[in-house]
Design a protein around this motif. Sequence first.
Motif, PDB file in Angstrom:
ATOM      1  N   TYR A   1       3.713   5.760  -5.704  1.00 19.90           N
ATOM      2  CA  TYR A   1       3.452   5.881  -7.140  1.00 19.90           C
ATOM      3  C   TYR A   1       2.369   6.921  -7.401  1.00 19.90           C
ATOM      4  O   TYR A   1       2.454   7.686  -8.365  1.00 19.90           O
ATOM      5  CB  TYR A   1       3.056   4.543  -7.753  1.00 19.90           C
ATOM      6  CG  TYR A   1       4.175   3.521  -7.782  1.00 19.90           C
ATOM      7  CD1 TYR A   1       5.499   3.890  -8.008  1.00 19.90           C
ATOM      8  CD2 TYR A   1       3.908   2.168  -7.598  1.00 19.90           C
ATOM      9  CE1 TYR A   1       6.513   2.941  -8.031  1.00 19.90           C
ATOM     10  CE2 TYR A   1       4.923   1.224  -7.627  1.00 19.90           C
ATOM     11  CZ  TYR A   1       6.217   1.611  -7.845  1.00 19.90           C
ATOM     12  OH  TYR A   1       7.227   0.681  -7.884  1.00 19.90           O
ATOM     13  N   ASP A   2       1.340   6.967  -6.547  1.00 23.68           N
ATOM     14  CA  ASP A   2       0.275   7.963  -6.716  1.00 23.68           C
ATOM     15  C   ASP A   2       0.815   9.390  -6.590  1.00 23.68           C
ATOM     16  O   ASP A   2       0.465  10.265  -7.378  1.00 23.68           O
ATOM     17  CB  ASP A   2      -0.846   7.737  -5.698  1.00 23.68           C
ATOM     18  CG  ASP A   2      -1.735   6.559  -6.050  1.00 23.68           C
ATOM     19  OD1 ASP A   2      -1.728   6.108  -7.213  1.00 23.68           O
ATOM     20  OD2 ASP A   2      -2.446   6.076  -5.140  1.00 23.68           O
TER      21      ASP A   2
ATOM     22  N   LYS B   1      -9.129  -2.616 -10.013  1.00 26.04           N
ATOM     23  CA  LYS B   1      -8.271  -1.447  -9.815  1.00 26.04           C
ATOM     24  C   LYS B   1      -7.072  -1.490 -10.763  1.00 26.04           C
ATOM     25  O   LYS B   1      -6.671  -0.465 -11.310  1.00 26.04           O
ATOM     26  CB  LYS B   1      -7.780  -1.374  -8.365  1.00 26.04           C
ATOM     27  CG  LYS B   1      -8.834  -0.938  -7.378  1.00 26.04           C
ATOM     28  CD  LYS B   1      -8.253  -0.881  -5.983  1.00 26.04           C
ATOM     29  CE  LYS B   1      -9.292  -0.443  -4.976  1.00 26.04           C
ATOM     30  NZ  LYS B   1      -8.757  -0.388  -3.615  1.00 26.04           N
ATOM     31  N   GLU B   2      -6.505  -2.687 -10.946  1.00 25.80           N
ATOM     32  CA  GLU B   2      -5.385  -2.831 -11.876  1.00 25.80           C
ATOM     33  C   GLU B   2      -5.830  -2.442 -13.286  1.00 25.80           C
ATOM     34  O   GLU B   2      -5.146  -1.679 -13.972  1.00 25.80           O
ATOM     35  CB  GLU B   2      -4.862  -4.270 -11.882  1.00 25.80           C
ATOM     36  CG  GLU B   2      -3.776  -4.494 -12.929  1.00 25.80           C
ATOM     37  CD  GLU B   2      -3.458  -5.963 -13.179  1.00 25.80           C
ATOM     38  OE1 GLU B   2      -2.332  -6.219 -13.634  1.00 25.80           O
ATOM     39  OE2 GLU B   2      -4.311  -6.827 -12.955  1.00 25.80           O
TER      40      GLU B   2
ATOM     41  N   GLU C   1       3.840   1.424  -1.261  1.00 25.54           N
ATOM     42  CA  GLU C   1       4.400   1.465  -2.611  1.00 25.54           C
ATOM     43  C   GLU C   1       3.420   2.169  -3.557  1.00 25.54           C
ATOM     44  O   GLU C   1       3.796   3.075  -4.300  1.00 25.54           O
ATOM     45  CB  GLU C   1       4.680   0.045  -3.105  1.00 25.54           C
ATOM     46  CG  GLU C   1       5.145  -0.037  -4.535  1.00 25.54           C
ATOM     47  CD  GLU C   1       5.288  -1.468  -5.042  1.00 25.54           C
ATOM     48  OE1 GLU C   1       5.801  -1.618  -6.164  1.00 25.54           O
ATOM     49  OE2 GLU C   1       4.881  -2.424  -4.355  1.00 25.54           O
ATOM     50  N   ILE C   2       2.160   1.765  -3.508  1.00 24.17           N
ATOM     51  CA  ILE C   2       1.121   2.368  -4.351  1.00 24.17           C
ATOM     52  C   ILE C   2       0.966   3.854  -4.036  1.00 24.17           C
ATOM     53  O   ILE C   2       0.849   4.687  -4.941  1.00 24.17           O
ATOM     54  CB  ILE C   2      -0.213   1.614  -4.193  1.00 24.17           C
ATOM     55  CG1 ILE C   2      -0.083   0.219  -4.820  1.00 24.17           C
ATOM     56  CG2 ILE C   2      -1.375   2.390  -4.801  1.00 24.17           C
ATOM     57  CD1 ILE C   2      -1.207  -0.732  -4.457  1.00 24.17           C
ATOM     58  N   ASP C   3       1.003   4.191  -2.749  1.00 29.59           N
ATOM     59  CA  ASP C   3       0.891   5.600  -2.345  1.00 29.59           C
ATOM     60  C   ASP C   3       2.014   6.450  -2.943  1.00 29.59           C
ATOM     61  O   ASP C   3       1.782   7.574  -3.392  1.00 29.59           O
ATOM     62  CB  ASP C   3       0.887   5.728  -0.818  1.00 29.59           C
ATOM     63  CG  ASP C   3      -0.361   5.136  -0.163  1.00 29.59           C
ATOM     64  OD1 ASP C   3      -1.368   4.885  -0.876  1.00 29.59           O
ATOM     65  OD2 ASP C   3      -0.318   4.914   1.065  1.00 29.59           O
TER      66      ASP C   3
ATOM     67  N   LYS D   1       2.528   0.243 -10.523  1.00 28.72           N
ATOM     68  CA  LYS D   1       1.334   0.354  -9.691  1.00 28.72           C
ATOM     69  C   LYS D   1       0.318  -0.709 -10.117  1.00 28.72           C
ATOM     70  O   LYS D   1      -0.268  -1.395  -9.279  1.00 28.72           O
ATOM     71  CB  LYS D   1       0.718   1.750  -9.798  1.00 28.72           C
ATOM     72  CG  LYS D   1      -0.548   1.903  -8.974  1.00 28.72           C
ATOM     73  CD  LYS D   1      -1.157   3.280  -9.124  1.00 28.72           C
ATOM     74  CE  LYS D   1      -2.480   3.343  -8.362  1.00 28.72           C
ATOM     75  NZ  LYS D   1      -3.151   4.627  -8.539  1.00 28.72           N
TER      76      LYS D   1
ATOM     77  N   THR E   1       1.460  -4.098  -8.946  1.00 32.48           N
ATOM     78  CA  THR E   1       1.307  -4.219  -7.489  1.00 32.48           C
ATOM     79  C   THR E   1      -0.151  -4.456  -7.100  1.00 32.48           C
ATOM     80  O   THR E   1      -0.433  -5.213  -6.169  1.00 32.48           O
ATOM     81  CB  THR E   1       1.860  -2.959  -6.781  1.00 32.48           C
ATOM     82  OG1 THR E   1       3.230  -2.816  -7.154  1.00 32.48           O
ATOM     83  CG2 THR E   1       1.767  -3.079  -5.274  1.00 32.48           C
ATOM     84  N   LEU E   2      -1.073  -3.828  -7.811  1.00 34.44           N
ATOM     85  CA  LEU E   2      -2.496  -4.018  -7.504  1.00 34.44           C
ATOM     86  C   LEU E   2      -2.962  -5.443  -7.798  1.00 34.44           C
ATOM     87  O   LEU E   2      -3.954  -5.899  -7.238  1.00 34.44           O
ATOM     88  CB  LEU E   2      -3.348  -3.018  -8.298  1.00 34.44           C
ATOM     89  CG  LEU E   2      -3.277  -1.587  -7.792  1.00 34.44           C
ATOM     90  CD1 LEU E   2      -3.892  -0.640  -8.822  1.00 34.44           C
ATOM     91  CD2 LEU E   2      -3.977  -1.449  -6.449  1.00 34.44           C
TER      92      LEU E   2
ATOM     93  N   GLN F   1       0.835  -1.205   0.000  1.00 32.61           N
ATOM     94  CA  GLN F   1       0.000   0.000   0.000  1.00 32.61           C
ATOM     95  C   GLN F   1       0.867   1.252   0.000  1.00 32.61           C
ATOM     96  O   GLN F   1       0.573   2.218  -0.698  1.00 32.61           O
ATOM     97  CB  GLN F   1      -0.976   0.011   1.189  1.00 32.61           C
ATOM     98  CG  GLN F   1      -1.984   1.154   1.132  1.00 32.61           C
ATOM     99  CD  GLN F   1      -2.769   1.203  -0.187  1.00 32.61           C
ATOM    100  OE1 GLN F   1      -3.410   0.238  -0.565  1.00 32.61           O
ATOM    101  NE2 GLN F   1      -2.699   2.333  -0.882  1.00 32.61           N
TER     102      GLN F   1
ATOM    103  N   VAL G   1      -6.155   1.304 -13.602  1.00 30.80           N
ATOM    104  CA  VAL G   1      -4.852   1.969 -13.688  1.00 30.80           C
ATOM    105  C   VAL G   1      -4.297   1.845 -15.099  1.00 30.80           C
ATOM    106  O   VAL G   1      -3.839   2.825 -15.695  1.00 30.80           O
ATOM    107  CB  VAL G   1      -3.843   1.382 -12.659  1.00 30.80           C
ATOM    108  CG1 VAL G   1      -2.416   1.819 -12.966  1.00 30.80           C
ATOM    109  CG2 VAL G   1      -4.220   1.796 -11.261  1.00 30.80           C
TER     110      VAL G   1
END
Length: 168
Positions: A104-105, A139-140, A100-102, A130, A133-134, A98, A143
């Motif tokens: 990237y965001d 969600k993937e 990691e995703i944050d 991202k 990772t999802l 999470q 993205v």
Amino acid sequence: DNKEKIDKLIKNHDITKSLSDKNTTKLEDEAKELDKKDKKYFSFDDWHTKFLNKFYKKEYSEALEYLDKALETANNDEDKTKALYNKGVTLGELGEFQKEIDVYDIFIKEFRDTKSEPILEQVAYAYYYKGITLGESQKEIDVYDTFIKEFKNSKSELILKLVAKSYI
């Protein structure tokens, strides 16, 4: 010149790629040299070198500490994007998905509208990783759909390869 080669390696290396034993040794030697320098005078490149050395030793928590210091000393967008990208990858290695995703965001939001091709390539990687990772989820797909829409007309061969991979 050996110093120029290690400087180029440190500046341009993608941490998702492995290092040769020779380059690992060069990196370790450079990191040891930095131990002689007062940390209050460390530049982005110094902290990034320490980060890379720890990253390739799979000492990810300590690597992340050095990377945060590098981010604090980044004084241009190229260094900042490199550090944010590397932070995302390192958090992934730590299993902090999470976070990691944050990262990237944050990266995507801050740099998606840049005119710099090298930085846009880093943004493309942030989207791509991202999505990975999802995992296999809606969600993937969302993205990748956004990524494809934003980058399908890119002039960068690297970005177009990532776009093509995103269709799979």
